[in-house]
Design a protein around this motif. Structure first.
Motif, PDB file in Angstrom:
ATOM      1  N   PHE A  19       0.940  -1.259   0.030  1.00  0.00           N
ATOM      2  CA  PHE A  19       0.033   0.071  -0.023  1.00  0.00           C
ATOM      3  C   PHE A  19       0.932   1.213  -0.042  1.00  0.00           C
ATOM      4  CE2 PHE A  19      -2.345   3.239   2.171  1.00  0.00           C
ATOM      5  CZ  PHE A  19      -3.580   3.416   1.365  1.00  0.00           C
ATOM      6  N   SER A  62       0.822   3.575  -3.227  1.00  0.00           N
ATOM      7  CA  SER A  62       0.313   4.754  -3.001  1.00  0.00           C
ATOM      8  C   SER A  62       1.338   6.004  -3.415  1.00  0.00           C
ATOM      9  CB  SER A  62       0.061   5.405  -1.367  1.00  0.00           C
ATOM     10  OG  SER A  62      -1.150   4.270  -1.028  1.00  0.00           O
ATOM     11  N   VAL A  81      -3.315  -0.863  -5.919  1.00  0.00           N
ATOM     12  CA  VAL A  81      -3.409   0.080  -5.359  1.00  0.00           C
ATOM     13  C   VAL A  81      -2.985   1.239  -6.180  1.00  0.00           C
ATOM     14  CG1 VAL A  81      -2.228   1.401  -3.648  1.00  0.00           C
ATOM     15  CG2 VAL A  81      -2.961  -0.844  -3.001  1.00  0.00           C
ATOM     16  N   SER A  90      -8.429   2.258  -1.913  1.00  0.00           N
ATOM     17  CA  SER A  90      -7.135   1.616  -2.019  1.00  0.00           C
ATOM     18  C   SER A  90      -7.139   0.636  -0.915  1.00  0.00           C
ATOM     19  CB  SER A  90      -6.148   2.141  -2.500  1.00  0.00           C
ATOM     20  OG  SER A  90      -6.260   3.075  -3.632  1.00  0.00           O
ATOM     21  N   TYR A 137      -8.923  -2.349  -1.898  1.00  0.00           N
ATOM     22  CA  TYR A 137      -8.015  -3.145  -2.815  1.00  0.00           C
ATOM     23  C   TYR A 137      -6.725  -3.998  -2.313  1.00  0.00           C
ATOM     24  CZ  TYR A 137     -11.032  -0.874  -6.371  1.00  0.00           C
ATOM     25  OH  TYR A 137     -12.119  -0.317  -7.096  1.00  0.00           O
TER      26      TYR A 137
END
Length: 257
Positions: free
Chosen positions: A70, A74, A132, A185, A188
């Motif tokens: 993540f 991100s 993500v 996200s 996800y």
């Protein structure tokens, strides 16, 4: 009674009704415990799994994959989203390939990642990054391009440099959209990690789902699914809390009850 107290009562009441219906269904239809155990019976097994030696390794493995994937996904989504929003040429060049990677079913990509990166955490992290990256990139593009033309003209008149534009205008305008992308996200990320673990892994909650299926252990499957749901709920609540703190000044927070 405060609104939080009412919400808590509603949540607990809904849970109790669900457990009651579960017990009634199992008892009325004489469902075998290997198909669906009664709530109290499953609760005992659930506690047994949680206290079992080595079970925490599976929880830690999934959390590690989600967290690392993540963060990296991100960061990549934010960087790519910003530069694609600022350059039409870059957007036209990269967007078709990014969209193709997202269109491909993740269940079909996961075996490739396992072959390329092995059964360890790397293949799952790569899959989490993939799922993500896209929503955050898209929301970043939308946020950056949401700056009004009047504001752009004002910045031009004031001769604001790129850093001043970025810090004073582009970030405040894009934050609501970016935070929405981060919230989406989080769910996800869990999906990506679990898919990777179910395809091929040495540890993880997704691995336990497959192991429980192969050994016909419904209690193991239910335990893994419940833990994944709890992780998803906690991550969503954390992202909502972060959104509330970061966007306390934004009008969207006034509509949240």
């Amino acid at each position: 009674m405060s609104k939080y107290g009412r919400k808590s009562i509603l949540v607990i009441g809904t849970l109790l009704i669900f457990l009651l219906l579960w017990q009634i269904y199992v008892t009325a239809f004489k469902v075998p415990p290997q198909i669906l155990p009664a709530p109290l019976e499953f609760f005992g097994k659930f506690i047994g799994y949680l206290t079992m030696d080595g079970f925490g390794v599976h929880i830690g493995a999934t959390l590690y994959e989600i967290f690392v994937g993540f963060i990296i996904g991100s960061a990549m989504g934010l960087v790519f989203g910003y530069f694609l929003a600022k350059s039409v040429v870059l957007e036209r060049l990269f967007t078709p390939y990014i969209v193709l990677a997202q269109i491909a079913p993740k269940i079909s990509i996961a075996p490739l990642f396992v072959l390329w990166f092995g059964l360890g955490a790397t293949s799952k992290i790569a899959l989490v990054i993939l799922v993500v990256f896209f929503p955050i990139m898209v929301n970043t593009i939308i946020g950056i391009r949401s700056v009004e033309n009047n504001m752009q003209d004002l910045l031009h008149i004031l001769k604001a440099n790129r850093w001043q534009r970025f810090w004073s205008v582009e970030i405040p305008y894009s934050l609501p959209s970016i935070m929405s992308g981060l919230k989406v996200s989080t769910t996800y990320a869990i999906t990506g990690a679990v898919i990777g673990e179910m395809i091929g892994a040495k540890a993880g909650l997704g691995y336990l789902v497959i192991l429980g299926n192969e050994t016909f252990d419904i209690n193991m499957i239910l335990t893994a699914v419940i833990l994944l749901s709890v992780i998803g709920l906690v991550l969503y609540l954390l992202s909502s809390y972060l959104e509330k703190k970061v966007l306390h000044w934004h009008e969207s927070q006034d509509m949240i009850m």
